[in-house]
Motif scaffolding. Sequence first.
Motif, PDB file in Angstrom:
ATOM      1  N   LEU A 177       0.010   2.842   6.477  1.00 36.25           N
ATOM      2  CA  LEU A 177       0.668   2.317   5.399  1.00 36.25           C
ATOM      3  C   LEU A 177      -0.240   1.879   4.301  1.00 36.25           C
ATOM      4  N   ASN A 178      -1.073   1.071   4.595  1.00 39.37           N
ATOM      5  CA  ASN A 178      -2.310   0.597   3.751  1.00 39.37           C
ATOM      6  C   ASN A 178      -3.007   1.781   3.157  1.00 39.37           C
ATOM      7  N   ALA A 179      -3.367   2.790   4.288  1.00 39.07           N
ATOM      8  CA  ALA A 179      -4.381   3.959   3.774  1.00 39.07           C
ATOM      9  C   ALA A 179      -3.546   4.758   2.929  1.00 39.07           C
ATOM     10  N   THR A 180      -2.352   5.073   3.180  1.00 36.49           N
ATOM     11  CA  THR A 180      -1.602   6.152   2.489  1.00 36.49           C
ATOM     12  C   THR A 180      -1.187   5.520   1.093  1.00 36.49           C
ATOM     13  N   GLN A 181      -1.041   4.199   0.927  1.00 44.37           N
ATOM     14  CA  GLN A 181      -0.447   3.580  -0.218  1.00 44.37           C
ATOM     15  C   GLN A 181      -2.012   3.602  -1.165  1.00 44.37           C
ATOM     16  N   PHE A 182      -3.082   3.289  -0.684  1.00 44.93           N
ATOM     17  CA  PHE A 182      -4.380   3.439  -1.437  1.00 44.93           C
ATOM     18  C   PHE A 182      -4.410   4.896  -2.125  1.00 44.93           C
ATOM     19  N   GLN A 183      -4.559   5.758  -0.963  1.00 44.08           N
ATOM     20  CA  GLN A 183      -5.009   7.265  -1.377  1.00 44.08           C
ATOM     21  C   GLN A 183      -3.788   7.697  -2.364  1.00 44.08           C
ATOM     22  N   SER A 184      -2.455   7.307  -2.117  1.00 47.38           N
ATOM     23  CA  SER A 184      -1.522   7.662  -3.046  1.00 47.38           C
ATOM     24  C   SER A 184      -1.545   7.319  -4.516  1.00 47.38           C
ATOM     25  N   LEU A 185      -1.957   6.014  -4.674  1.00 41.38           N
ATOM     26  CA  LEU A 185      -1.702   5.125  -5.887  1.00 41.38           C
ATOM     27  C   LEU A 185      -3.034   4.943  -6.519  1.00 41.38           C
ATOM     28  N   ILE A 186      -4.042   5.530  -6.125  1.00 38.67           N
ATOM     29  CA  ILE A 186      -5.636   5.295  -6.410  1.00 38.67           C
ATOM     30  C   ILE A 186      -5.550   5.619  -8.169  1.00 38.67           C
ATOM     31  N   HIS A 187      -4.773   6.304  -8.675  1.00 34.28           N
ATOM     32  CA  HIS A 187      -4.660   6.329 -10.186  1.00 34.28           C
ATOM     33  C   HIS A 187      -4.227   5.192 -10.876  1.00 34.28           C
ATOM     34  N   LEU A 188      -4.006   4.002 -10.434  1.00 35.28           N
ATOM     35  CA  LEU A 188      -3.729   2.787 -10.912  1.00 35.28           C
ATOM     36  C   LEU A 188      -4.884   1.840 -10.992  1.00 35.28           C
ATOM     37  N   LEU A 189      -5.928   2.322 -10.521  1.00 37.77           N
ATOM     38  CA  LEU A 189      -7.128   1.533 -10.477  1.00 37.77           C
ATOM     39  C   LEU A 189      -7.710   0.787 -11.721  1.00 37.77           C
ATOM     40  N   PRO A 190      -7.421   1.468 -12.605  1.00 39.64           N
ATOM     41  CA  PRO A 190      -7.653   0.877 -13.972  1.00 39.64           C
ATOM     42  C   PRO A 190      -6.779  -0.115 -14.578  1.00 39.64           C
ATOM     43  N   ARG A 191      -5.536  -0.245 -13.968  1.00 41.70           N
ATOM     44  CA  ARG A 191      -4.619  -1.397 -14.423  1.00 41.70           C
ATOM     45  C   ARG A 191      -5.120  -2.557 -13.533  1.00 41.70           C
ATOM     46  N   VAL A 192      -5.567  -3.730 -14.617  1.00 44.92           N
ATOM     47  CA  VAL A 192      -6.037  -4.669 -14.216  1.00 44.92           C
ATOM     48  C   VAL A 192      -5.252  -5.578 -13.188  1.00 44.92           C
ATOM     49  N   TYR A 193      -3.821  -5.512 -13.468  1.00 47.10           N
ATOM     50  CA  TYR A 193      -3.113  -6.393 -12.826  1.00 47.10           C
ATOM     51  C   TYR A 193      -2.765  -5.762 -11.480  1.00 47.10           C
TER      52      TYR A 193
END
Length: 890
Positions: free
Chosen positions: A663-679
């Motif tokens: 669950l955590n690994a897949t969330q990270f891989q799928s939503l990595i494009h949110l990294l620039p969002r500070v919050y």
Amino acid sequence: MEAIVAFSLAANIAQFVAIAGKTVEKTLELSVSRKTLLDENADLERIVTDFVDIVPLIKDVGPDSSGNDHKLRALAEDAKRIADDIQDKLNAIRARRAKRRHTEILYTTLKELRMKDDLDSLKSRLSDFRSEITLHINLNLLRYQSQIQKNLIGNMGSIRAYKERIGSQLTELLDAVRVNTFPKTDEEGNERNVWNGNSKQLEDLADGLRSWHPRMLEFQKVTTIVVGLEFCQIETRRDSIMEAYCNTYQWVFDGEVANFKTWLAESDAPVYWITGNAGSGKSTLMKYLIGHPRLQSMLTIWARDRTIYFASYFFWSIGVAMHRSQEGLLRTLLFQVLLERPDLTSRAFPAMWTRPVHHWEASGIPSWTIKELLEALLLLCSAIGPDFLFIFIDGLDEYEGEHDTLLELIRSLGRTSGIKLCVSSRPSPDFRDAFEDNPWKLYLHDLTGSDIETYTRAQLEHCYHSKQSRLRGQNATQGLVNKITTRAQGVFLWVFLVVRSLVRGFIFEDSIEDLHRRLDDLPHPLEDFFDQILVSIDNLYKSQTARLLLVLAHSRTPMTLLSFYFLDREEGLPFDSKSFLRDWPNVNSAELEAVDTKKRQLIAQCNDLIQIVEQPNAPVLFNFQATFLHRTVIDFVKSPRISDRLLHDAGFDFNPVVALFELNATQFQSLIHLLPRVYLKPYLRNWYLASIYYAREIEVSLNRSVAKQLDKTTNCLMGYLEDRAGIRYSFEEALRQLLADQDVPEAYCPLTFLDLCISCGLRLYVSDIIDPETAEYKIAVLKALNPMIYIEQASDFLIKPVPSNLQLQRCPIPPSAEKTYSSTFHMFTDADVELMQKLQNERVRLVQIESSPQIHNTGSCEQVGRLGVPITRIESKLGYWARLRRKLLR
């Protein structure tokens, strides 16, 4: 040719006559006016003198962690050298002119006139330096202003006194800079601000900076300490507690049913104990009391005209470590009080406060031992006088440590003048022994009969009136109300669940007789009630419900609704993960619908066993979380009988630890494009560290590695950063990008992903990467068995260095033990001990390896692994081998 020479000679003679005439003219002017310098040079001398006088002030503005203070001092030094050069030239002219001989005076005037170009050049350079100094001061002010705004984000906005005092003075200084500068374009076409004020104004600005800097340093100390005390999910437990129903619990302030009102006025009664059976509503009552206006007014008899400050903490056994530990209690109380009284920070942390300036400039988020936090709280409570402090502590029985330790803390606080404590717990033996003889207490399950009746009647009558066409008779629901009130035995949670069931009966058009039969069929013991809810779940949802409950129980923390989409991976995602939340915080209707849909699905799948809680301060779409309805529910789910049943329903191949890893690994891989969002970066950091944490737990509990999935997660991070920046990052650089708001000491920051896995104890991962037959493998495994860092599940997943004293306390914990892990450091098993002993038997060989040049030359040991970066770097710290040898010889 002779004509040209004659013409040139005539021109030279004319130029000489002109210069001589100007020299005589200027000499006569100086003689008549009794001046020692030409007017333009006298003006220049005044500028230089004023500037030289304020140079010490500029150099003494105050230290700066960014290095700008060194630049400012260097500029001031260079400018002073130019000013001194000008002054020397002018002094030489003045000395020559003082000699009285007419020829000498004429010669001096001539020399002064011929120095014009040199002096103009020096004057221009001095002006440039003054502009540069002004620019640096301006940049420093703006940077400090940005720093203040950053420190005031979130709860820090409560420190209004500091914000207003420092912000006001900073605004004045910035205004002074803006008024006395103007934009000017240089020869290269660059626009820059040039100082246009006089020296007195520059001196005032320097004085302002000197007086303002200590206040800024004081503010930095306060914010560093208070922000360090705060932790993620600090308000999660309180937010998850249901609000008291209208017109309930009012009796607590009346003084007829309980003696709580009398206790509020007593000066020699420090502790009040609220106790009650499981599900009787203790936490709801505590939340009701906190901040109630009647509480404040009644405390005036005790406090008289003194100010009263409030602090509260809710233990939560099903939460993260900070919700059930002494550290969480102490940090929360300190954080809440210091938000209201930041001026007491220096007295609560005197040793830390007096540390040198460079410590505050370089330090990140501070950390404290339990002893330091305890001392700070006791010092703070002593320092708050002559004002008073009122502390609420809920759920003492949910504290995971020794109850005697917690009780001693309460007694210590109670002995401090000006402090009252209201505490709550179940009537377990430890707390009965501590508070039974205390007259200041109430047994909640004996006092809520009227509240239960009020709540039940209001809920049923609301449904009754909406169905009045079918159900006739004014007292149609009274029999239900009476029966529920009698059977409840003060357990409000049972009433809540029963009323929900009856409301569904109203929706299904049940008659009054059907409603009575429905009520009679509902069991009273909460465990039996939960069992019936579990049995009643639709067969279609049984597998999903079992998985969801097992994962929630094992994670010990609320989960965002979006996370459950990644738990049900067989169904696929209802959104494109690559574009999901691209425009966050602007969200579209489809994204909002995804959260709302999951909310309805969870309610249908789990009935009344879980609740959906909104976190007011969480980012949009991440602000809804699912958690268990009550502590009694998780006790029920974790009981062996129910746990075995849920594992059967979930499927033979399901494991909650593996599910949490995926669950955590897949969330990270799928939503990595949110990294620039500070919050949103904290969520990505959490998912990444959680992946490593659960990967180690899989090794411990299932004896297998998930190396490929871990590498994929890290490749995802590296690939995203490379695509975004157009350059290749090292793993160390990528990790620091991800952990930007976490303080990881330089000495402990892993250079490769393999370093990180070894340091966190993932020895099975090591065996997948390095040949087990090599000496390098054995050394890496030894390092994994003696980790330098670990990942802790506190409020968030955090990466921390292992304290030296903790190494000596390490002992194996069986995976099947009831005590759950809280960090990778504690994931140490009998198999690890056996492997350690096996390697200890080879200590002579390891000592030989230690002395080998190959080991110390780490560059020769590096290989390129599947991540495309060096991954078998054996050791970068020479002192490690000496420590390892000492451990093995012991």
